[in-house]
Design a protein around this motif. Structure first.
Motif, PDB file in Angstrom:
ATOM      1  N   GLN A  37       0.841  -1.186   0.000  1.00  0.00           N
ATOM      2  CA  GLN A  37       0.000   0.000   0.000  1.00  0.00           C
ATOM      3  C   GLN A  37       0.882   1.244   0.000  1.00  0.00           C
ATOM      4  O   GLN A  37       1.447   1.632   1.024  1.00  0.00           O
ATOM      5  CB  GLN A  37      -0.945   0.015   1.194  1.00  0.00           C
ATOM      6  CG  GLN A  37      -1.952   1.162   1.150  1.00  0.00           C
ATOM      7  CD  GLN A  37      -2.943   1.126   2.298  1.00  0.00           C
ATOM      8  OE1 GLN A  37      -2.763   0.429   3.290  1.00  0.00           O
ATOM      9  NE2 GLN A  37      -4.022   1.873   2.168  1.00  0.00           N
ATOM     10  N   GLY A  42      -4.817   2.441  -2.706  1.00  0.00           N
ATOM     11  CA  GLY A  42      -5.322   1.222  -2.111  1.00  0.00           C
ATOM     12  C   GLY A  42      -4.264   0.132  -2.157  1.00  0.00           C
ATOM     13  O   GLY A  42      -3.297   0.217  -2.929  1.00  0.00           O
TER      14      GLY A  42
ATOM     15  N   CYS B  23     -18.705   3.616  -5.389  1.00  0.00           N
ATOM     16  CA  CYS B  23     -17.707   2.712  -5.959  1.00  0.00           C
ATOM     17  C   CYS B  23     -18.251   2.169  -7.267  1.00  0.00           C
ATOM     18  O   CYS B  23     -19.405   1.750  -7.350  1.00  0.00           O
ATOM     19  CB  CYS B  23     -17.415   1.559  -5.000  1.00  0.00           C
ATOM     20  SG  CYS B  23     -16.356   0.254  -5.674  1.00  0.00           S
ATOM     21  N   PHE B  91     -12.216   1.385   1.662  1.00  0.00           N
ATOM     22  CA  PHE B  91     -11.789   0.855   0.383  1.00  0.00           C
ATOM     23  C   PHE B  91     -12.824  -0.127  -0.158  1.00  0.00           C
ATOM     24  O   PHE B  91     -13.260  -1.042   0.550  1.00  0.00           O
ATOM     25  CB  PHE B  91     -10.453   0.132   0.514  1.00  0.00           C
ATOM     26  CG  PHE B  91      -9.297   1.034   0.839  1.00  0.00           C
ATOM     27  CD1 PHE B  91      -8.904   1.246   2.150  1.00  0.00           C
ATOM     28  CD2 PHE B  91      -8.602   1.682  -0.172  1.00  0.00           C
ATOM     29  CE1 PHE B  91      -7.837   2.073   2.451  1.00  0.00           C
ATOM     30  CE2 PHE B  91      -7.533   2.520   0.120  1.00  0.00           C
ATOM     31  CZ  PHE B  91      -7.147   2.718   1.435  1.00  0.00           C
ATOM     32  N   PHE B 106      -8.296  -3.408  -5.131  1.00  0.00           N
ATOM     33  CA  PHE B 106      -8.838  -2.316  -4.326  1.00  0.00           C
ATOM     34  C   PHE B 106      -8.950  -1.026  -5.131  1.00  0.00           C
ATOM     35  O   PHE B 106      -8.173  -0.788  -6.063  1.00  0.00           O
ATOM     36  CB  PHE B 106      -7.921  -2.028  -3.135  1.00  0.00           C
ATOM     37  CG  PHE B 106      -7.964  -3.058  -2.043  1.00  0.00           C
ATOM     38  CD1 PHE B 106      -7.118  -4.158  -2.069  1.00  0.00           C
ATOM     39  CD2 PHE B 106      -8.836  -2.920  -0.969  1.00  0.00           C
ATOM     40  CE1 PHE B 106      -7.143  -5.100  -1.059  1.00  0.00           C
ATOM     41  CE2 PHE B 106      -8.858  -3.858   0.055  1.00  0.00           C
ATOM     42  CZ  PHE B 106      -8.018  -4.953  -0.001  1.00  0.00           C
ATOM     43  N   LYS B 108      -8.887   3.338  -4.731  1.00  0.00           N
ATOM     44  CA  LYS B 108      -7.927   4.211  -4.072  1.00  0.00           C
ATOM     45  C   LYS B 108      -8.389   4.682  -2.696  1.00  0.00           C
ATOM     46  O   LYS B 108      -7.612   5.285  -1.957  1.00  0.00           O
ATOM     47  CB  LYS B 108      -7.630   5.417  -4.953  1.00  0.00           C
ATOM     48  CG  LYS B 108      -6.839   5.084  -6.207  1.00  0.00           C
ATOM     49  CD  LYS B 108      -6.441   6.343  -6.964  1.00  0.00           C
ATOM     50  CE  LYS B 108      -5.570   5.988  -8.151  1.00  0.00           C
ATOM     51  NZ  LYS B 108      -5.138   7.219  -8.902  1.00  0.00           N
ATOM     52  N   GLY B 109      -9.632   4.449  -2.388  1.00  0.00           N
ATOM     53  CA  GLY B 109     -10.119   4.765  -1.056  1.00  0.00           C
ATOM     54  C   GLY B 109     -10.820   6.098  -0.948  1.00  0.00           C
ATOM     55  O   GLY B 109     -10.621   7.009  -1.760  1.00  0.00           O
TER      56      GLY B 109
END
Lengths: 114, 116
Positions: A37, A42, B23, B91, B106, B108-109
């Protein structure tokens, strides 16, 4: 029961050095995965091991390698460190090897490469 | 290859209010799983909720629920009655179905702040 444990928590290395990160999964979990990370991103998949065999590899150079031991603990090794390897390295464990599995994550190893 | 996109880098919500995190994802798979993970300052990723793509019913876990729109490839997280402890990075993640091997992809949050 203890959760996923990772060591060390923080690490500072210089370019060109080698590093070994360690992970102990939850008791009974046979699958261990590693994620990188980078700050502001992410997690990105590096490796997955199950029953001591590599079951998946992400898009990382050969400088990255890993192994899983008979007790299901795991090591992630990175050779010839680059500045861009600075990141939080997360280990996750799960009982089995299915896409539906809930992953249990450790708190990570923060690697800084100077 | 799968991609996961979270278009909201930061969000804020008043305590006790409701917030929705967005998302979207792209995949050619027909069967897969979607997840929301929470990462507090302790850095440990914690599963919040999981959705199986072949189930039309939206998953719910206490104050957390999702709006899964398979045709639109959208998977939003709704947090009701927000609490201070909900403040964290969130995430969105994708996993292919089946046994043998899997990996999470995932986004990028989204950084969620909860205002007292």
């Amino acid at each position: 029961d203890a959760g996923v444990t990772q060591s060390p928590t923080h690490l500072i290395k210089t370019r060109g050095q080698h590093v070994t990160l360690r992970c102990s999964p939850i008791s009974g979990h046979k699958s261990v995965s590693w994620y990188q990370q980078v700050l502001g991103q992410g997690p990105q998949f590096i490796f997955q091991y199950y029953e001591k065999e590599e079951r998946g590899r992400g898009n990382f150079p050969d400088r990255f390698s890993a192994r899983q031991f008979p007790n299901y603990s795991s090591e992630l090794n990175v050779n010839a460190l680059l500045l861009g390897d600075s990141a939080l390295y997360l280990c996750a464990s799960s009982p089995a090897l299915r896409g539906s599995e809930k992953l249990f994550f450790g708190s990570g190893t923060q690697l800084s490469v100077l | 290859a799968q991609t996961v996109t979270q278009s909201q880098p930061e969000m804020s919500v008043q305590e006790a209010e409701t917030v929705t995190l967005s998302c979207t994802y792209d995949t050619s798979e027909s069967d897969y799983y979607l997840f929301w993970y929470k990462q507090p300052p302790s850095r440990q990723m914690i599963l919040v909720i999981r959705q199986e793509a072949y189930k039309q019913q939206n998953a719910t876990e206490n104050r957390f629920s999702v709006n899964f729109q398979k045709a639109a490839k959208s998977f939003s997280l709704k947090i009701s009655d927000s609490q201070l402890g909900d403040a964290a990075m969130y995430f969105c993640a994708f996993s292919r179905s089946g046994a043998g091997s899997y990996q999470l992809t995932f986004g990028k949050g989204t950084k969620l702040s909860v205002i007292p």
